[in-house]
Write a protein that holds these residues in place. Structure first.
Motif, short mmCIF file in Angstrom:
data_model
loop_
_atom_site.label_atom_id
_atom_site.label_comp_id
_atom_site.label_asym_id
_atom_site.label_seq_id
_atom_site.Cartn_x
_atom_site.Cartn_y
_atom_site.Cartn_z
N VAL A 4 2.12 -13.80 -14.02
CA VAL A 4 2.49 -12.23 -13.27
C VAL A 4 0.89 -11.34 -13.21
CG1 VAL A 4 3.33 -9.70 -13.71
CG2 VAL A 4 4.65 -11.94 -14.11
N PRO A 5 0.18 -10.99 -13.11
CA PRO A 5 -1.37 -10.32 -12.79
C PRO A 5 -0.77 -9.24 -13.79
CG PRO A 5 -0.43 -10.16 -10.85
CD PRO A 5 0.48 -11.35 -10.97
N SER A 6 -2.53 -8.89 -14.17
CA SER A 6 -2.77 -7.47 -14.66
C SER A 6 -3.58 -6.64 -14.13
CB SER A 6 -2.88 -7.17 -16.10
OG SER A 6 -3.79 -7.76 -16.89
N PHE A 7 -3.56 -5.73 -13.12
CA PHE A 7 -3.87 -4.74 -13.00
C PHE A 7 -5.17 -3.56 -13.49
CE2 PHE A 7 -1.69 -6.80 -9.33
CZ PHE A 7 -2.94 -6.85 -8.54
N LYS A 8 -6.39 -3.47 -14.19
CA LYS A 8 -6.53 -2.24 -14.43
C LYS A 8 -7.17 -1.82 -12.96
CE LYS A 8 -9.77 -0.91 -18.64
NZ LYS A 8 -10.59 -1.85 -20.40
N ILE A 9 -7.41 -0.42 -12.83
CA ILE A 9 -8.02 0.43 -12.10
C ILE A 9 -8.77 1.56 -12.76
CG2 ILE A 9 -7.67 1.50 -9.99
CD1 ILE A 9 -4.86 -0.09 -9.82
N LEU A 10 -9.88 1.26 -12.09
CA LEU A 10 -10.90 3.00 -12.67
C LEU A 10 -11.55 3.30 -11.34
CD1 LEU A 10 -13.47 0.72 -15.45
CD2 LEU A 10 -11.02 1.99 -15.64
N GLU A 50 -14.38 10.51 -7.60
CA GLU A 50 -13.51 9.89 -6.75
C GLU A 50 -11.83 10.27 -7.26
OE1 GLU A 50 -16.50 7.77 -6.42
OE2 GLU A 50 -16.25 8.78 -8.43
N ALA A 51 -12.14 10.71 -8.13
CA ALA A 51 -10.34 11.40 -8.80
C ALA A 51 -9.89 11.93 -8.86
CB ALA A 51 -10.57 10.99 -10.42
N LEU A 52 -11.23 13.70 -8.56
CA LEU A 52 -10.45 14.68 -7.44
C LEU A 52 -10.59 14.41 -6.29
CD1 LEU A 52 -13.58 16.55 -9.88
CD2 LEU A 52 -11.19 16.64 -10.03
N GLN A 53 -11.21 13.58 -5.09
CA GLN A 53 -10.78 13.69 -3.83
C GLN A 53 -9.02 13.22 -3.62
OE1 GLN A 53 -14.20 11.25 -2.33
NE2 GLN A 53 -12.65 10.99 -0.12
N LEU A 54 -9.15 11.87 -4.68
CA LEU A 54 -7.91 10.93 -4.12
C LEU A 54 -6.78 12.65 -4.42
CD1 LEU A 54 -6.89 8.47 -5.95
CD2 LEU A 54 -7.24 8.67 -3.27
N MET A 55 -7.43 13.93 -5.81
CA MET A 55 -6.02 14.76 -5.60
C MET A 55 -5.90 15.41 -4.82
SD MET A 55 -7.34 14.92 -9.96
CE MET A 55 -5.83 17.16 -10.06
N ARG A 56 -7.02 15.54 -4.12
CA ARG A 56 -7.17 16.21 -2.96
C ARG A 56 -6.06 15.88 -1.60
NH1 ARG A 56 -12.55 17.64 -5.00
NH2 ARG A 56 -13.55 15.86 -3.34
N GLU A 57 -6.52 14.96 -1.87
CA GLU A 57 -6.46 13.97 -0.31
C GLU A 57 -5.94 12.51 -0.69
OE1 GLU A 57 -6.34 14.78 2.70
OE2 GLU A 57 -7.86 16.57 2.37
N PRO A 58 -4.58 11.85 -1.18
CA PRO A 58 -4.73 11.61 -1.90
C PRO A 58 -3.82 9.89 -0.89
CG PRO A 58 -2.83 12.75 -1.86
CD PRO A 58 -3.57 13.67 -1.63
N ARG A 59 -3.83 10.34 0.53
CA ARG A 59 -3.90 9.06 1.58
C ARG A 59 -4.75 8.67 1.97
NH1 ARG A 59 1.97 8.54 0.92
NH2 ARG A 59 2.93 10.02 0.83
N TYR A 63 -8.58 7.47 1.43
CA TYR A 63 -9.54 5.50 0.80
C TYR A 63 -9.97 6.32 -0.42
CZ TYR A 63 -6.29 1.68 2.26
OH TYR A 63 -5.99 0.87 3.08
N VAL A 64 -10.80 6.31 -1.62
CA VAL A 64 -11.83 5.81 -1.93
C VAL A 64 -11.93 4.63 -2.61
CG1 VAL A 64 -11.26 8.40 -2.61
CG2 VAL A 64 -10.46 7.36 -4.18
N PRO A 65 -12.99 4.86 -2.93
CA PRO A 65 -14.12 3.06 -4.09
C PRO A 65 -13.47 3.43 -5.37
CG PRO A 65 -15.72 4.99 -3.33
CD PRO A 65 -14.87 5.51 -2.54
N ALA A 66 -12.95 2.31 -6.10
CA ALA A 66 -12.31 1.93 -6.90
C ALA A 66 -13.22 0.26 -7.36
CB ALA A 66 -11.31 2.09 -7.33
N THR A 67 -12.89 1.04 -8.99
CA THR A 67 -13.06 -0.92 -9.58
C THR A 67 -11.81 -0.71 -10.02
OG1 THR A 67 -15.57 -0.32 -10.46
CG2 THR A 67 -14.16 -1.68 -11.19
N VAL A 68 -11.78 -2.50 -9.65
CA VAL A 68 -10.60 -2.83 -9.96
C VAL A 68 -10.49 -4.55 -10.92
CG1 VAL A 68 -8.16 -4.15 -8.99
CG2 VAL A 68 -9.04 -2.27 -7.71
N MET A 69 -10.36 -4.66 -11.94
CA MET A 69 -10.08 -5.43 -13.45
C MET A 69 -8.63 -6.24 -12.57
SD MET A 69 -13.03 -6.05 -14.95
CE MET A 69 -12.51 -7.23 -15.91
N VAL A 70 -8.56 -7.27 -12.11
CA VAL A 70 -7.69 -8.35 -11.87
C VAL A 70 -7.16 -9.78 -12.91
CG1 VAL A 70 -6.15 -10.04 -10.74
CG2 VAL A 70 -7.16 -7.83 -9.88
N GLY A 71 -6.90 -9.38 -14.14
CA GLY A 71 -7.01 -10.21 -15.48
C GLY A 71 -8.61 -10.25 -15.51
#
Length: 471
Positions: free
Chosen positions: A37-43, A48-57, A59-67
């Motif tokens: 089972v993998p773990s995801f850490k999303i930053l 980008e966070a404010l943009q997602l709050m305004r327009e949650p649907r 896409y915004v760029p993010a950094t994702v750690m998978v394992g």
């Protein structure tokens, strides 16, 4: 083994080119969804966070750690319909698109995947069970697994991990189409075939003529309908699709609610295929009818045809014989639990206990559902459930009864003569006493049976001799 794992991590970030690369990506994806089972850490950055709050649907760029592997500029947006959508600061469901901003980037074979918060399925098991059931029966749907998620510095715990519906999904499930993919439509929220559905992928007609052709076939007279539908709809898969929706008590799927589905027009066959989606509200009513009232246009029109209704009922029985069985379910639970245990070992005792409780609850629901649908169809009991009851009945006989006097003047004794009985006598009003025992049982479904009569004798101390015991 270490060299193999290192190679898998390296391949996870490479773009895919050519048939061999596509095959290798499919292998990676299968291992990713069914392996540890993998773990995801999303930053996210503040902007980008404010943009997602305004327009949650959007896409915004993010950094994702998978394992231990880091992916940058991953497209991310919030997902979910009326019941499952959660705001950014809550426990949101997420869509991750690895090649949205970086062409060719993928996560261990997957371009697009979903992290579902499972707020409508506290067991986190419905998607996993249903996905495996449909795929084993020949109906394509997204593969499902599990993951642990850290998002914006918060440990959000267990999520359901699913692959996305895109051209990669089409290539794996409809390989005969090569790259000439037909239209893949999203059923949207409570939308039927008489509406202009959103096209997710494909190179089919852009004027909805494929949908109109399907609607026309559904509207032909009953005497000709099966033949007309057979030209434009994969009827065999559709009957299986409806049968599994009935068996799983999927009230929110296409058949009963015109919801949670995809529709693909396969150019290799010229026929449409219904694909189940959003299978997180299942097994709620053990007694739910396997011959429900259909709401979806195609389900309703198809089941008005006597020969298709007969095929549907025969398919129910076939699935109950081959895969919708207690043995299948317990094997599936065991496999899912084995995958999760190494990750759960590093989490709190409360998390571990909660998972154990949910597996037990879902097991109980499934056992009740299997029993009930077999009764509805006048079928004998499921052999696996019957064997479980027989195997457990004698060795799990309750013993070790101990008396517990709480207040008043009780007398308690165990009569070991045949028939054995527990005797409880109250010699003063307000007396409270009991016999108790406990026994640890493995996860499963049990029937509690009283092997011998248990008598509670309640005496009136003042006129006991005149009236005798009151039962």
């Amino acid at each position: 083994m270490l060299r193999f794992l290192a190679l898998g991590l390296l391949l996870g970030a490479l773009p895919a080119t050519g048939a061999d690369s596509a095959t290798e990506r499919d292998r990676q994806a299968e291992a990713f969804l069914t392996g540890p089972v993998p773990s995801f850490k999303i930053l996210l950055g503040r902007k980008e966070a404010l943009q997602l709050m305004r327009e949650p649907r959007e896409y915004v760029p993010a950094t994702v750690m998978v394992g231990s592997r880091q992916f940058t500029n991953v497209g991310i947006h919030l997902k979910g319909a009326a019941g499952s959508f959660r705001e950014l600061g809550d426990r949101p469901a997420l869509t991750l698109n690895f090649d949205k901003f970086v062409p060719g980037q993928h996560c261990f074979g997957l371009d697009k995947l979903h992290l579902n918060n499972s707020v409508q399925d506290e067991t986190y098991l419905c998607e996993s069970i249903a996905s495996a059931q449909y795929r084993q029966a020949g109906v394509p749907t997204a593969r499902a697994g599990h993951a642990f998620v850290h998002f914006l510095g918060r440990d959000l715990g267990l999520y359901v991990l699913k692959e996305g519906y895109d051209t990669q999904f089409l290539r794996r499930n409809f390989p005969a189409a090569d790259k000439n993919y037909g239209n893949l439509y999203d059923g949207g929220f409570l939308q039927d075939l008489d509406q202009e559905l959103e096209r997710d992928a494909g190179k089919g007609p852009e004027d909805y003529s494929d949908l109109r052709q399907l609607r026309r076939a559904a509207g032909t007279p009953v005497a000709r309908r099966a033949a007309e539908l057979g030209r434009v709809l994969d009827l065999d898969r559709f009957v299986t699709f409806l049968a599994l929706q009935a068996l799983t008590d999927d009230w929110d799927g296409y058949g009963r609610n015109r919801n949670n589905y995809r529709l693909y027009f396969d150019p290799a066959t010229g026929r449409a295929v219904f694909i189940p989606h959003g299978m997180d509200q299942l097994f709620r009513e053990a007694s739910g009818s396997v011959l429900p009232d259909w709401s979806g246009m195609m389900a309703r029109r198809a089941m008005e045809v006597p020969e298709l209704q007969a095929q549907f009922e025969a398919r129910l029985r076939l699935l109950l014989d081959r895969q919708f069985t207690w043995n299948w379910m317990t094997n599936h639970f065991a496999a899912v639990d084995a995958r999760l245990q190494p990750s759960l070992a590093g989490r709190s005792a409360g998390d571990q206990q909660e998972w154990s409780n949910q597996v037990r609850r879902q097991s109980n629901r499934l056992a009740a559902r299997i029993r009930n649908v077999r009764r509805q169809l006048n079928l004998p009991p499921d052999p696996g459930l019957a064997a479980t009851v027989v195997a457990l009945r004698k060795p799990q006989q309750l013993a070790g009864w101990t008396p517990r006097a709480q207040q008043g003047r009780p007398s308690l004794d165990l009569d070991t003569n045949a028939p054995a009985a527990l005797h409880l006598a109250a010699h003063r009003p307000g007396t409270t006493a009991s016999f108790r025992t406990s026994q640890s049982l493995p996860a499963g479904t049990y029937t509690f049976e009283v092997a011998y009569a248990i008598y509670a004798l309640i005496y009136n101390q003042l006129n006991r001799d005149a009236q005798g015991p009151l039962l």
